[in-house]
Scaffold this active site. Sequence first.
Site, short mmCIF file in Angstrom:
data_model
loop_
_atom_site.label_atom_id
_atom_site.label_comp_id
_atom_site.label_asym_id
_atom_site.label_seq_id
_atom_site.Cartn_x
_atom_site.Cartn_y
_atom_site.Cartn_z
N ASN A 209 0.85 -1.20 0.00
CA ASN A 209 0.00 0.00 0.00
C ASN A 209 0.89 1.25 0.00
O ASN A 209 2.11 1.15 0.00
CB ASN A 209 -0.95 -0.02 1.21
N ASP A 278 -4.33 -6.46 5.19
CA ASP A 278 -5.39 -7.29 5.79
C ASP A 278 -5.45 -8.67 5.12
O ASP A 278 -6.01 -9.60 5.68
CB ASP A 278 -6.74 -6.59 5.65
N LYS A 288 8.30 -17.47 -10.85
CA LYS A 288 7.56 -16.34 -11.40
C LYS A 288 6.30 -16.85 -12.14
O LYS A 288 6.40 -17.77 -12.96
CB LYS A 288 8.46 -15.57 -12.36
N PHE A 322 -4.00 3.17 14.84
CA PHE A 322 -4.31 4.25 13.90
C PHE A 322 -5.45 3.79 12.99
O PHE A 322 -5.60 2.59 12.76
CB PHE A 322 -3.08 4.60 13.04
N LYS A 336 -13.30 0.50 16.13
CA LYS A 336 -11.99 -0.16 16.22
C LYS A 336 -11.48 -0.19 17.67
O LYS A 336 -10.86 -1.16 18.10
CB LYS A 336 -10.96 0.55 15.33
N LYS A 340 -10.85 -3.93 18.96
CA LYS A 340 -9.45 -4.34 19.10
C LYS A 340 -8.94 -4.20 20.53
O LYS A 340 -7.76 -4.39 20.79
CB LYS A 340 -8.59 -3.53 18.13
N1 CTP Z 1 -3.67 -3.45 12.09
C1 CTP Z 1 -2.96 -4.51 12.59
N2 CTP Z 1 -2.92 -5.70 11.92
C2 CTP Z 1 -3.57 -5.86 10.77
C3 CTP Z 1 -4.30 -4.79 10.25
C4 CTP Z 1 -4.32 -3.60 10.93
O1 CTP Z 1 -2.35 -4.36 13.64
N3 CTP Z 1 -3.51 -7.03 10.14
C5 CTP Z 1 -3.70 -2.20 12.85
C6 CTP Z 1 -3.01 -1.05 12.16
O2 CTP Z 1 -1.64 -0.98 12.50
C7 CTP Z 1 -3.78 0.15 12.70
C8 CTP Z 1 -5.17 -0.39 12.84
O3 CTP Z 1 -5.03 -1.80 13.00
O4 CTP Z 1 -3.31 0.55 13.97
C9 CTP Z 1 -6.00 -0.11 11.64
O5 CTP Z 1 -7.19 -0.78 11.75
P1 CTP Z 1 -7.84 -1.66 10.57
O6 CTP Z 1 -9.15 -2.12 11.07
O7 CTP Z 1 -6.98 -2.71 10.06
O8 CTP Z 1 -7.90 -0.61 9.49
P2 CTP Z 1 -8.40 -0.78 8.07
O9 CTP Z 1 -7.88 -2.03 7.46
O10 CTP Z 1 -8.10 0.49 7.40
O11 CTP Z 1 -9.93 -0.89 8.43
P3 CTP Z 1 -11.16 -1.73 7.99
O12 CTP Z 1 -11.42 -2.66 9.13
O13 CTP Z 1 -12.16 -0.66 7.88
O14 CTP Z 1 -10.82 -2.44 6.73
#
Ligand code: CTP
Length: 399
Positions: A209, A278, A288, A322, A336, A340
Amino acid sequence: MLANRKILLCVSGGIAVYKAVALVSKLSQAGAEVKVIMTESAKQFVQPLSFQVMSRNDVYFDTFDEKDSSVIAHIDLADWADLVLVAPATANMIAKMANGLGDDMVSTVLLATTAPIWVAPAMNVHMYDHPAVKRNIDRLHHDGIRFIEPSEGFLACGYVGKGRLEEPEKITELVAGHFTKNKPLKGKKVVVTAGPTRERIDPVRFLTNFSSGKMGYAMAEAAAELGAETILISGPVSLPVPSGVKRIQVESAQQMLEAVLGEYDSADLVVKTAAVADYRPAAIAGQKVKKKEGNSVLELERTVDILQQLGQLKSHQILVGFAAETDHVAKYAKDKLERKNADYIIANDVSADSAGFDHDTNAVTVYGRGEFERAFPVMPKKALALDLLTLITEKEFAK
Ligand code: CTP
């Protein structure tokens, strides 16, 4: 501001030497005792007498000119200093420092001192951009040397760009800040994650990203400045390690998870700034992947949500996440926080002009337990990081 502080000013040879004379004056006016060492080339620009008059001290430039036979001058000066300031620092002096050379009085003293060393570079914009100079600066960052970045503007060589020695007033202010700053996170361990992750598809491709790592690096720098033992777990970015910070480099979400868990038990505060993927490819191809006719489907599987896992394992740690959102910022951030089991979620609206990925500024709102909410206006990420950590420190550790 600098009363009773002993500053050793090392002057290397560039046109900005004339500004170093004003710097001695500013440091002295702020209360510091200043001693000056010059390189031979610095003497080509300004006579040592100017520095002698301004500092009211002897000026040193010859390692073998022992003014006082009861001591060895370069060791005595190295031990005397509370802080050593190299200003202006030429590309040559930076290269010597990065390689541990000691072939003149300045470089020898820099090897011998155990005092903090601050470096204010000044040079032509192309020299400052040269890969070798960048490499040397990066190396010195690793060694814990603090840099006062040059400012942008007209350069003596006729170019306009980055390379001007920072103004003497500003250097004095920064040096004074080193001595006056209180260290409310002293004795605490802070773990910061930063940057993107990379999820491999095959040996030549990956999913990632746009995270630049700037906010996370600013958080780590701020934590170290506030006195914390700071561990920065970073995905692939091209940023120098902030001074006083230990960096652990990782690539994938899984590696980041393992690195964070390794530091978690002894951590007091974990700041999860990283933009963790994610999803990752369900399988990494060993070779490859070759193109074929028609569309292709890549199967993805979920990665572990690191923040959520830390929330479940939480004992004494304060957890900060964040959230980068484009809409319903407050609603998603509060969700969140609960989901979390975090203590704070710092939310930024990445659709705003001056916020989010790859900007040097950011505007955020902090959400905490018990309906806590505080908005911060647009400001540079470094200043914002200090304000955010100061807020969290006051609420969590100043009890
Ligand atoms: N985070 C994490 N591990 C992951 C994904 C995200 O620790 N596999 C943490 C990020 O570091 C950040 C926060 O979770 O602190 C962001 O939340 P998240 O829900 O993952 O954000 P998005 O993916 O943007 O949200 P959504 O659930 O809306 O997809």
